[in-house]
Design an enzyme around this catalytic site. Structure first.
Site, PDB file in Angstrom:
ATOM      1  CG  HIS A   1      12.144  10.299   4.947  1.00 10.59           C
ATOM      2  ND1 HIS A   1      11.831  10.140   6.277  1.00 10.59           N
ATOM      3  CD2 HIS A   1      11.018  10.014   4.256  1.00 10.59           C
ATOM      4  CE1 HIS A   1      10.565   9.762   6.386  1.00 10.59           C
ATOM      5  NE2 HIS A   1      10.037   9.691   5.167  1.00 10.59           N
TER       6      HIS A   1
ATOM      7  CB  VAL B   1      10.999   6.211   8.433  1.00 11.67           C
ATOM      8  CG1 VAL B   1      12.413   5.982   8.963  1.00 11.67           C
ATOM      9  CG2 VAL B   1      10.483   4.963   7.720  1.00 11.67           C
TER      10      VAL B   1
ATOM     11  CG  HIS C   1       8.923  10.635  -0.065  1.00 14.27           C
ATOM     12  ND1 HIS C   1       8.701   9.274  -0.080  1.00 14.27           N
ATOM     13  CD2 HIS C   1       8.712  11.036   1.215  1.00 14.27           C
ATOM     14  CE1 HIS C   1       8.349   8.879   1.146  1.00 14.27           C
ATOM     15  NE2 HIS C   1       8.354   9.926   1.943  1.00 14.27           N
TER      16      HIS C   1
ATOM     17  CG  ASN D   1       5.088  12.552   4.106  1.00 16.09           C
ATOM     18  OD1 ASN D   1       4.347  13.419   3.630  1.00 16.09           O
ATOM     19  ND2 ASN D   1       5.309  11.403   3.495  1.00 16.09           N
TER      20      ASN D   1
ATOM     21  CG  ASP E   1      10.073   4.396  -1.037  1.00 20.44           C
ATOM     22  OD1 ASP E   1       9.986   5.365  -0.258  1.00 20.44           O
ATOM     23  OD2 ASP E   1       9.466   3.317  -0.860  1.00 20.44           O
ATOM     24  CB  ILE E   2      11.579  -0.697  -0.133  1.00 25.39           C
ATOM     25  CG1 ILE E   2      11.801  -2.182  -0.305  1.00 25.39           C
ATOM     26  CG2 ILE E   2      10.414  -0.433   0.814  1.00 25.39           C
ATOM     27  CD1 ILE E   2      12.323  -2.875   0.957  1.00 25.39           C
TER      28      ILE E   2
HETATM   29  P1  5GP Z   1       7.260   8.310   5.075  1.00 24.68           P
HETATM   30  O1  5GP Z   1       5.886   7.730   4.982  1.00 24.68           O
HETATM   31  O2  5GP Z   1       7.864   8.146   6.457  1.00 24.68           O
HETATM   32  O3  5GP Z   1       7.357   9.723   4.567  1.00 24.68           O
HETATM   33  O4  5GP Z   1       8.145   7.478   4.060  1.00 24.68           O
HETATM   34  C1  5GP Z   1       8.933   6.379   4.428  1.00 24.68           C
HETATM   35  C2  5GP Z   1       9.332   5.683   3.158  1.00 24.68           C
HETATM   36  O5  5GP Z   1      10.368   4.766   3.454  1.00 24.68           O
HETATM   37  C3  5GP Z   1       8.205   4.883   2.500  1.00 24.68           C
HETATM   38  O6  5GP Z   1       7.975   5.376   1.181  1.00 24.68           O
HETATM   39  C4  5GP Z   1       8.734   3.457   2.502  1.00 24.68           C
HETATM   40  O7  5GP Z   1       8.376   2.731   1.338  1.00 24.68           O
HETATM   41  C5  5GP Z   1      10.232   3.649   2.626  1.00 24.68           C
HETATM   42  N1  5GP Z   1      10.930   2.551   3.264  1.00 24.68           N
HETATM   43  C6  5GP Z   1      10.616   1.986   4.458  1.00 24.68           C
HETATM   44  N2  5GP Z   1      11.496   1.002   4.760  1.00 24.68           N
HETATM   45  C7  5GP Z   1      12.372   0.957   3.723  1.00 24.68           C
HETATM   46  C8  5GP Z   1      13.517   0.143   3.447  1.00 24.68           C
HETATM   47  O8  5GP Z   1      13.899  -0.747   4.223  1.00 24.68           O
HETATM   48  N3  5GP Z   1      14.182   0.378   2.292  1.00 24.68           N
HETATM   49  C9  5GP Z   1      13.788   1.360   1.423  1.00 24.68           C
HETATM   50  N4  5GP Z   1      14.530   1.517   0.313  1.00 24.68           N
HETATM   51  N5  5GP Z   1      12.716   2.157   1.648  1.00 24.68           N
HETATM   52  C10 5GP Z   1      12.020   1.945   2.786  1.00 24.68           C
END
Ligand code: 5GP
Length: 119
Positions: free
Chosen positions: A99, A95, A101, A86, A29-30
């Site tokens: 996915h 996103v 985590h 999520n 994760d970024i």
């Molecule tokens: P969500 O909140 O949708 O469950 O998690 C989305 C995750 O995607 C977040 O933890 C966010 O940091 C990660 N993320 C968003 N854009 C990027 C990206 O461009 N690269 C990476 N490696 N992670 C990303």
């Protein structure tokens, strides 16, 4: 819908990859929320858990197998970890591409389920 994860899958946005096969990609994760924070995603575009079909269930099972394998490879199998999906606005899903985590490497906070008041 094109998301950042579609761009990562096609390679137009780079990622720090830890696993890939024909169906699944996993990368760091970024914005890590724990010492180990990996995202495991299907290459098939599925917007959220709500959109998983019966035909996708083997893929979901394989994602769990990949999570188990990565937990061992990343050294958190014994210390423990959390696998989180999520789904939808109340979860904070940012996103719209399914996915998971994989979080570990430190004692994780309790899941309270609600940061707002229950009053
Ligand atoms: P969500 O909140 O949708 O469950 O998690 C989305 C995750 O995607 C977040 O933890 C966010 O940091 C990660 N993320 C968003 N854009 C990027 C990206 O461009 N690269 C990476 N490696 N992670 C990303």
């Amino acid at each position: 819908m094109t998301t950042v994860f579609s761009k990562i899958i096609e390679g137009s946005i780079p990622c720090n990859k830890v696993f890939e096969n024909e169906r699944i990609l996993a990368f760091h994760d970024i914005e890590p929320a724990a010492p180990v924070h990996v995202l495991i995603i299907p290459k098939k575009v599925i917007a959220s858990m709500n959109d998983v079909q019966t035909e996708d269930l083997p893929l979901i099972g394989e994602i769990h197998a990949v999570a188990q394998q990565l937990a061992a490879e990343l050294g958190i199998a014994e210390t423990g970890y959390r696998l989180i999906n999520n789904c939808g606005p109340d979860s904070g899903q940012a996103v719209a591409h399914l996915h998971y985590h994989l979080l570990g490497g430190a004692r994780l906070g309790a899941l309270t389920g609600n940061s707002a008041s229950h009053a």
